[in-house]
Design a protein around this motif. Structure first.
Motif, short mmCIF file in Angstrom:
data_model
loop_
_atom_site.label_atom_id
_atom_site.label_comp_id
_atom_site.label_asym_id
_atom_site.label_seq_id
_atom_site.Cartn_x
_atom_site.Cartn_y
_atom_site.Cartn_z
N GLN A 198 1.39 -1.26 0.05
CA GLN A 198 -0.17 0.19 0.02
C GLN A 198 0.90 1.36 -0.05
O GLN A 198 1.60 1.49 0.94
CB GLN A 198 -0.92 0.25 1.26
N GLN A 199 0.73 2.23 -0.92
CA GLN A 199 1.21 3.11 -0.89
C GLN A 199 0.18 4.40 -0.01
O GLN A 199 -0.19 4.21 0.79
CB GLN A 199 0.97 4.19 -2.32
N PRO A 200 1.47 4.86 1.02
CA PRO A 200 1.37 5.89 2.09
C PRO A 200 -0.24 6.73 1.15
O PRO A 200 -0.48 7.25 2.36
CB PRO A 200 2.17 6.73 2.41
N VAL A 201 0.25 7.67 -0.02
CA VAL A 201 -0.44 8.48 -0.33
C VAL A 201 -0.48 8.38 -1.65
O VAL A 201 -0.06 7.69 -2.55
CB VAL A 201 0.22 9.92 -0.16
N ASN A 202 -1.57 8.63 -2.33
CA ASN A 202 -1.75 8.51 -4.11
C ASN A 202 -0.90 9.79 -4.66
O ASN A 202 -0.08 10.68 -4.71
CB ASN A 202 -2.70 9.19 -4.10
N MET A 203 0.43 8.35 -5.18
CA MET A 203 1.49 9.26 -6.23
C MET A 203 1.36 9.04 -7.48
O MET A 203 2.21 9.17 -8.18
CB MET A 203 2.54 8.27 -5.24
N GLY A 204 0.42 8.66 -7.85
CA GLY A 204 0.15 8.03 -9.18
C GLY A 204 0.75 6.21 -9.47
O GLY A 204 1.71 5.91 -9.39
N LYS A 205 -0.03 5.70 -11.29
CA LYS A 205 0.92 4.73 -11.61
C LYS A 205 2.03 4.39 -11.63
O LYS A 205 3.12 3.28 -11.07
CB LYS A 205 -0.19 4.47 -12.73
N GLY A 206 3.10 5.50 -12.34
CA GLY A 206 4.50 5.08 -12.41
C GLY A 206 4.68 4.98 -10.95
O GLY A 206 5.96 3.55 -10.78
N ALA A 207 4.88 5.72 -9.83
CA ALA A 207 5.19 4.99 -8.66
C ALA A 207 4.95 3.82 -7.86
O ALA A 207 5.76 3.30 -7.48
CB ALA A 207 4.32 6.18 -7.19
N ALA A 208 3.86 3.28 -9.05
CA ALA A 208 3.24 2.45 -7.69
C ALA A 208 4.18 1.18 -8.79
O ALA A 208 4.48 0.20 -8.00
CB ALA A 208 1.71 2.20 -8.20
N LEU A 209 4.49 0.98 -10.55
CA LEU A 209 5.02 0.56 -10.17
C LEU A 209 6.26 0.29 -10.17
O LEU A 209 7.29 -0.89 -10.03
CB LEU A 209 4.98 0.69 -12.28
N HIS A 210 7.03 1.53 -9.88
CA HIS A 210 8.06 1.46 -9.36
C HIS A 210 8.42 0.54 -7.79
O HIS A 210 9.61 -0.41 -8.62
CB HIS A 210 8.69 2.90 -8.92
N ARG A 211 7.18 0.92 -7.33
CA ARG A 211 6.99 0.33 -6.33
C ARG A 211 7.48 -2.07 -6.58
O ARG A 211 7.56 -2.56 -5.99
CB ARG A 211 5.52 0.58 -5.18
N GLY A 212 6.01 -1.92 -7.28
CA GLY A 212 6.57 -3.58 -7.36
C GLY A 212 7.53 -3.58 -8.56
O GLY A 212 7.68 -4.90 -8.59
#
Length: 242
Positions: free
Chosen positions: A71-85
């Motif tokens: 879970q991202q701590p705040v809404n960061m965007g699709k790209g940021a979610a992909l970086h995490r994944g």
């Protein structure tokens, strides 16, 4: 199994409580070929609906599968979610899967084929080639996608037909080595620009189906994202090559 390999399926999620269980059902139903097993990585981008609860409930009801949920701590965007994944992925290869129903997981094997046969390091799934089903929607979106792909190709010297596609499969070592920065939908032109500069990179493209959504059905990308993509093409191919 000695020759078994792992495919990490990265799913960025933002307000997809209505479809997340449907796409996960499709993914679990897929029988991967070429000795691959599945790792499913879900990254919730601080959804304002019940996506997180829906994911946790689904995982609890499907033991025995390789799920990871972040879970991202705040809404960061699709790209940021992909970086995490990408950072969390343990697989030999990584593929991106949207949480809606626009792309068909049964086609993973089409993208894996050039990799498994030793020809490719990166495979893009094109919505604009081949004879697969393609929902008829949004004339100007299709013109915009083709325009952005053409401009990207002019800088990268690739001959892609669909740079903006969701379905991109990477050798995990390659995509993890990239210093990716774009937080939102600029991920597509950025990763394309940076992959294209890797010496001796082998990029392939295969035709895929596309079951597009309308905005009433939950589509999120808009014209502002198109302008951002154009800026990213210029930025990562000219101004910010490092």
């Amino acid at each position: 199994m000695k020759n078994q390999k792992l495919l990490s399926i990265i799913i960025p999620v933002y307000n997809e409580e209505k479809t997340i269980h449907l796409i996960l059902n499709k993914i679990l139903d897929v029988e991967l070929m070429y000795g691959f097993e599945k790792e499913i990585i879900l990254v919730n981008d601080c959804s304002s609906d019940n996506s997180a609860a829906a994911i946790q409930d689904y995982i609890s009801k499907h033991p025995g599968h390789q799920f990871s949920f972040y879970q991202q701590p705040v809404n960061m965007g699709k790209g940021a979610a992909l970086h995490r994944g990408i950072a969390e992925a343990k697989g030999d290869y990584v593929i991106i899967q949207d949480a809606d129903l626009e792309y068909d997981p049964r086609e993973y094997n089409h993208l894996l084929k050039p990799v498994a046969e030793g020809f490719a390091d990166v495979v893009y799934g094109s919505r604009f080639m081949g004879g697969n089903p393609h929902r008829i929607l949004f004339f100007w979106h299709s013109i915009g996608n083709k325009f952005l792909t053409t401009i990207s190709n002019m800088f990268t010297d690739l001959n892609l037909t669909d740079m903006e596609t969701c379905y991109k499969l990477f050798d995990a070592k390659i995509v993890k080595s990239l210093n990716l920065k774009e937080q939102r939908f600029g991920f597509e032109p950025e990763v394309t620009a940076k992959v294209s500069r890797i010496p001796n990179i082998r990029i392939y493209e295969v035709g895929i189906s596309y079951y597009g959504r309308t905005y009433d059905e939950g589509k999120k990308i808009g014209w502002r994202d198109g302008f951002r993509a154009l800026w990213c093409i210029l930025k990562y191919n000219t101004f910010s090559k490092n």
